[in-house]
Scaffold this active site. Structure first.
Site, PDB file in Angstrom:
ATOM      1  CE  LYS A  31       5.642  -1.003  10.162  1.00  0.00           C
ATOM      2  NZ  LYS A  31       4.664  -0.343   9.302  1.00  0.00           N
ATOM      3  N   GLY A  83      -4.673  -1.742   5.032  1.00  0.00           N
ATOM      4  CA  GLY A  83      -3.880  -2.889   4.576  1.00  0.00           C
ATOM      5  C   GLY A  83      -4.564  -4.222   4.820  1.00  0.00           C
ATOM      6  NE  ARG A  84      -6.669  -3.666  10.851  1.00  0.00           N
ATOM      7  CZ  ARG A  84      -5.990  -2.522  11.003  1.00  0.00           C
ATOM      8  NH1 ARG A  84      -4.823  -2.351  10.405  1.00  0.00           N
ATOM      9  NH2 ARG A  84      -6.482  -1.536  11.744  1.00  0.00           N
ATOM     10  CG  HIS A 130      -5.572 -35.765  16.091  1.00  0.00           C
ATOM     11  ND1 HIS A 130      -5.833 -36.961  16.720  1.00  0.00           N
ATOM     12  CD2 HIS A 130      -6.534 -35.598  15.140  1.00  0.00           C
ATOM     13  CE1 HIS A 130      -6.889 -37.517  16.135  1.00  0.00           C
ATOM     14  NE2 HIS A 130      -7.339 -36.710  15.188  1.00  0.00           N
ATOM     15  CD  GLU A 146      -2.083  -4.327  11.368  1.00  0.00           C
ATOM     16  OE1 GLU A 146      -0.844  -4.410  11.446  1.00  0.00           O
ATOM     17  OE2 GLU A 146      -2.679  -4.353  10.283  1.00  0.00           O
ATOM     18  CD  GLU A 192       9.362  -6.002   7.284  1.00  0.00           C
ATOM     19  OE1 GLU A 192       9.076  -4.877   6.821  1.00  0.00           O
ATOM     20  OE2 GLU A 192       9.173  -6.320   8.478  1.00  0.00           O
ATOM     21  CE  LYS A 247      -3.254   2.522   2.848  1.00  0.00           C
ATOM     22  NZ  LYS A 247      -4.224   2.529   3.924  1.00  0.00           N
TER      23      LYS A 247
END
Ligand code: F6P
Length: 552
Positions: A517, A278-279, A395, A364, A224, A218
């Site tokens: 950050k 973003g999400r 399990h 978030e 990263e 965005k």
């Protein structure tokens, strides 16, 4: 006080106070099993069916939750007093309900396939959204048909999406969940982690001639993503020329300037607006890898499924509004029962990344402790969401859900029809039988008498007792189609919205990710320099200095 809520702390709302005493008098001791015994209508009363635009349905069964008519009435009253409807309507009007970033929250405008007028700052968003989708269609059609070729004239066989957070989790989850709709010979890969292993392992076996990179960010400033994108470009240029980049790199972003700086032709840029969080961005250009992988028509159905769910959310009375009920139940367990977590277990292998996706969406969004009125909450907010696909999860960690000391409300998701009905549908029937058995077991439990009747004696008895009364919501879809998945995601988006509205927090900013950050950037510089560091706390200094010794 915020203009989007007429209260500050939800704990001061009359309905909240009423719920505190309802919890003491009713909730704490309410046994769901007994409620079923004396109310034959309970299942019908506490379950709702959502019908998608294509006629396929999803059944939401809330009846195994620790509620009765009175609790439901007071929970719905809480939603009303907290102004959930008002905030919802403001969101759908394009108001700037993300107050700390002064932005509209308008991902719902991205799935406006009926092209209704949906305005932000007086401007209708529908034409622009539609034109980006047309561009996505053209591009994805060309990649899928082989019309789009790489620098040596070969068709694209591998698409690598480079992004992180919302620019990764949505596309990863959706492409996995809808793998059954993919085209053979066209693979998608996702690189998110700054750990060089992620990119290096992904590129092994890929060819520069047939690989397309989608740089999804965005902001186009996320460390990263830009680092991974630069390394991918370096790998590409080992075999190709600068001019070939246009055929192998596209950008999905709101930041044209940074895209151009990176060297991607802005003709190959798919834009969206800052009002897409973003999400919440899988519906935007960030979904391009999905459109390429499953084809644009399926992607369009995915959007239409979410749009149909938005219609349910905006037009269904609160008492029958599934996202409102889901959000209210979450608040009920969090704030009155003291539950800290929420489990989501899809009984669907294709949906194995769904819980990871929901973690960003929920945590978030609602991991906040300051209200819209700028004061600290005196109540719990954001639930800790976790999950894994079942039956695997049974399990591994379900032991704790059945017999642990914590109350873990859970959602189980199943499709009636499998995309892979192998062995005459035997696997699907076994999967389904576990889906039904788990919620039943969690509710009915097993008491001492029963355990003894089954032959256990002495000290073994308490170990075999299941307290039961552990709440679950069962979500049963006819089939996980693109439209059904779109609706399911929209369900969880709106559940998250309802929770945030009741807690009176801004679910749409994410200031909490900033500090780390900034510190990482500063430490990054220190790692480039030689010599010991001494400016941090003793633990951080010690760790950095040890790392420097061991890594050199
Ligand atoms: O750091 C958190 C975050 O801002 C998320 O909200 C977002 O989804 C992710 O980083 C990636 O951001 P971008 O798409 O701008 O690279």
């Amino acid at each position: 006080m915020s203009q989007y809520s007429n209260f500050n702390l939800s704990s001061e709302l009359p309905a909240w106070k009423r719920l505190e005493s309802v919890y003491e008098q009713v909730g704490k001791t309410l046994k769901v099993k007994d409620e079923f015994a004396h109310d034959p209508e309970r299942f019908a009363k506490f379950s709702e069916t959502f019908k998608n635009f294509d006629g396929l349905e999803i059944l939401f069964d809330f009846s195994k939750n620790i509620i009765n008519d009175e609790v439901k009435k007071d929970l719905v009253a809480l939603a009303k007093e907290a102004g959930v409807e008002h905030l919802r309507d403001e969101m759908f009007k394009g108001s700037k309900i993300n107050e700390t970033e002064d932005r509209a929250v308008y991902h719902v405008a991205l799935r406006n396939r009926k092209l209704k007028e949906m305005k932000v700052d007086g401007e209708n968003t529908a034409p622009e959204v539609d034109s980006v989708l047309k561009h996505m269609k053209e591009f994805s059609d060309d990649i899928r048909s082989g019309k789009w070729t790489g620098f040596t004239g070969k068709a694209i066989t591998d698409v690598v999406n480079i992004g992180i957070g919302g620019s990764d989790l949505g596309p990863v989850m959706v492409t996995e969940a809808l793998k059954a709709y993919s085209k053979e010979g066209l693979n998608v890969h996702f690189v998110s982690n700054i750990d060089g292993t992620h990119l290096a392992e992904t590129l092994k076996g890929l060819s520069q001639e047939t690989t397309l990179f989608l740089i999804a960010s965005k902001t186009f400033t996320t460390a990263e993503t830009t680092t991974n994108a630069n390394s991918a470009k370096a790998w590409f240029l080992e075999k190709a020329q600068q001019d070939d980049i246009a055929k192998h790199f596209a950008a999905l972003s709101t930041n044209a300037e940074q895209v151009a700086k990176f060297g991607i032709d802005t003709k190959n840029m798919f834009g969206f607006e800052s009002w897409v969080g973003g999400r919440y961005s899988v519906w935007s250009a960030i979904g391009l890898s999905v459109a390429i992988y499953i084809g644009f028509d399926n992607f369009n159905d995915f959007l239409k499924g979410a749009e149909a769910f938005d219609e349910h959310f905006t037009s269904t009375p609160l008492e029958h509004n599934v996202a409102v009920l889901g959000g209210l139940l979450s608040v009920w367990y969090n704030n009155f029962f003291g539950a800290q977590t929420h489990l989501v277990a899809p009984f669907d292998q294709y949906m194995h990344r769904f819980p990871a996706y929901l973690q960003q969406l929920s945590m978030e969004s609602n991991g906040k402790s300051v209200t819209r009125g700028n004061s600290f909450t005196n109540y719990q907010t954001g639930t800790i969401l976790f999950g894994e696909p079942a039956t695997n999860a049974q399990h591994s960690f379900f032991q704790l859900v059945h017999q642990g000391t914590k109350l873990i409300p859970a959602d189980f998701i199943l499709a009636a029809q499998s995309h892979n009905p192998i062995e005459n549908n035997l696997h699907q029937r076994m999967l389904a039988s576990n889906f039904f058995a788990q919620s039943e077991a969690l509710m009915v439990g097993k008491d001492e008498n029963q355990v003894q009747k089954e032959g256990a004696t002495g000290g073994l008895v308490p170990h075999k007792v299941f307290s039961g009364n552990r709440p679950t919501t069962s979500i049963l879809a006819q089939k996980i189609t693109p439209a059904a998945l779109g609706a399911l995601i929209a369900y969880y988006e709106h559940v998250t919205f309802v929770e945030g509205a009741i807690w009176n927090i801004n679910s749409f900013d994410q200031w909490g990710v900033e500090l780390g950050k900034v510190l990482a950037k500063a430490i990054g510089k220190e790692l480039d320099e030689s010599g010991d560091v001494s400016d941090h706390d003793p633990s951080t200094n010690g760790l950095i200095n040890q790392f420097k010794k061991w890594s050199s």
